[in-house]
Design a protein around this motif. Structure first.
Motif, short mmCIF file in Angstrom:
data_model
loop_
_atom_site.label_atom_id
_atom_site.label_comp_id
_atom_site.label_asym_id
_atom_site.label_seq_id
_atom_site.Cartn_x
_atom_site.Cartn_y
_atom_site.Cartn_z
N ALA A 71 -0.94 -40.26 -21.31
CA ALA A 71 -1.86 -41.22 -20.71
C ALA A 71 -1.17 -42.57 -20.46
CB ALA A 71 -3.08 -41.40 -21.59
N ARG A 72 -0.30 -42.99 -21.36
CA ARG A 72 0.42 -44.27 -21.17
C ARG A 72 1.26 -44.24 -19.89
NH1 ARG A 72 0.77 -48.07 -25.02
NH2 ARG A 72 -0.19 -47.61 -27.01
N ALA A 73 1.96 -43.13 -19.68
CA ALA A 73 2.80 -43.00 -18.49
C ALA A 73 1.96 -43.00 -17.22
CB ALA A 73 3.63 -41.73 -18.57
N LEU A 74 0.69 -42.62 -17.33
CA LEU A 74 -0.21 -42.63 -16.18
C LEU A 74 -0.87 -44.00 -15.99
CD1 LEU A 74 -2.04 -39.21 -16.55
CD2 LEU A 74 -0.40 -39.89 -14.79
N GLY A 75 -0.51 -44.96 -16.83
CA GLY A 75 -1.10 -46.29 -16.71
C GLY A 75 -2.43 -46.43 -17.43
N LEU A 76 -2.65 -45.59 -18.45
CA LEU A 76 -3.89 -45.63 -19.23
C LEU A 76 -3.57 -45.79 -20.71
CD1 LEU A 76 -5.62 -42.64 -17.41
CD2 LEU A 76 -5.99 -45.08 -16.98
N PRO A 77 -3.02 -46.95 -21.10
CA PRO A 77 -2.57 -47.12 -22.48
C PRO A 77 -3.68 -47.43 -23.49
CG PRO A 77 -2.17 -49.12 -21.25
CD PRO A 77 -2.70 -48.11 -20.26
N LEU A 78 -4.88 -47.80 -23.03
CA LEU A 78 -5.93 -48.18 -23.95
C LEU A 78 -6.87 -47.00 -24.18
CD1 LEU A 78 -7.82 -51.53 -23.99
CD2 LEU A 78 -8.96 -49.42 -24.58
N LEU A 99 -22.62 -38.64 -17.28
CA LEU A 99 -21.32 -39.29 -17.43
C LEU A 99 -20.15 -38.39 -17.02
CD1 LEU A 99 -21.99 -40.99 -20.89
CD2 LEU A 99 -22.11 -42.05 -18.62
N ALA A 100 -20.42 -37.14 -16.69
CA ALA A 100 -19.36 -36.17 -16.40
C ALA A 100 -18.45 -36.61 -15.25
CB ALA A 100 -19.97 -34.81 -16.10
N HIS A 101 -18.96 -37.39 -14.32
CA HIS A 101 -18.14 -37.80 -13.17
C HIS A 101 -17.15 -38.91 -13.51
CE1 HIS A 101 -21.17 -40.98 -13.17
NE2 HIS A 101 -20.34 -41.69 -12.40
N LEU A 102 -17.28 -39.53 -14.66
CA LEU A 102 -16.39 -40.63 -15.05
C LEU A 102 -15.09 -40.05 -15.61
CD1 LEU A 102 -18.99 -42.96 -16.82
CD2 LEU A 102 -18.07 -43.16 -14.49
N THR A 103 -14.02 -40.13 -14.83
CA THR A 103 -12.75 -39.52 -15.25
C THR A 103 -12.14 -40.23 -16.45
OG1 THR A 103 -11.53 -40.83 -13.62
CG2 THR A 103 -12.25 -38.62 -12.96
N ALA A 104 -12.53 -41.45 -16.73
CA ALA A 104 -12.01 -42.17 -17.89
C ALA A 104 -12.56 -41.60 -19.19
CB ALA A 104 -12.34 -43.65 -17.79
#
Length: 160
Positions: A71-78, A99-104
């Protein structure tokens, strides 16, 4: 007679449940392991391992194979855990579907306790987390309580 976890089949091979557990553990660590590698690990022929893995899949013990993504390499470190509680308990309990559509939102766990669900989320940073929390509250009509992850010692550990 049932075999114990340390019993061996004729020929010195591990007992059947131990072989299956060893295969499950090896595939949990590396889903791309070859049948040859697995056969060497458990001391069976490649064809016997292939049959065992196929049976484990058919029995539903192996439900799929997936790549683990950084996830960090994808720009999602938090990473954060968001506990959600319905504001109006009279409404249908449809938060997971809403909430299923929220990819986060990486995972949604129904839980016992004050909250109804705990969500595992991954985002780019605090601003993205704040926006996601706003969207979760608006879409699902819930209140939230958030815990931000500082570091992760381990996760995705195989259960075998």
């Amino acid at each position: 007679m049932a075999s114990s976890s340390s019993a061996a089949e004729p020929g010195g091979q591990p007992a059947a449940p131990d072989v299956d557990r060893a295969l499950l553990a090896a595939l949990s660590r590396d889903g791309r392991a070859s049948y040859t590698e697995l056969a060497e690990l458990v001391g069976l022929s490649v064809s016997a391992v292939h049959q065992r893995v196929r049976r484990l899949e058919q029995r539903g013990l192996i439900t799929g194979y997936a790549a683990q993504v950084d996830a960090r390499a994808l720009g999602l470190p938090l990473t954060a855990f968001v506990s959600i509680t319905p504001i109006d308990v009279g409404h249908p309990d449809d938060a997971p579907a809403l909430l299923a559509h929220l990819t986060a939102v990486e995972a949604c766990h129904a839980v016992a306790g004050v909250e109804s669900y705990i969500l595992k989320v991954r985002v780019a940073g605090p601003d993205a987390l704040e926006a996601l929390l706003h969207e979760i509250r608006a879409v699902a009509n819930v209140s939230t309580r958030t815990t931000v992850v500082l570091s992760t010692a381990y996760e995705n550990r195989p259960p075998v």
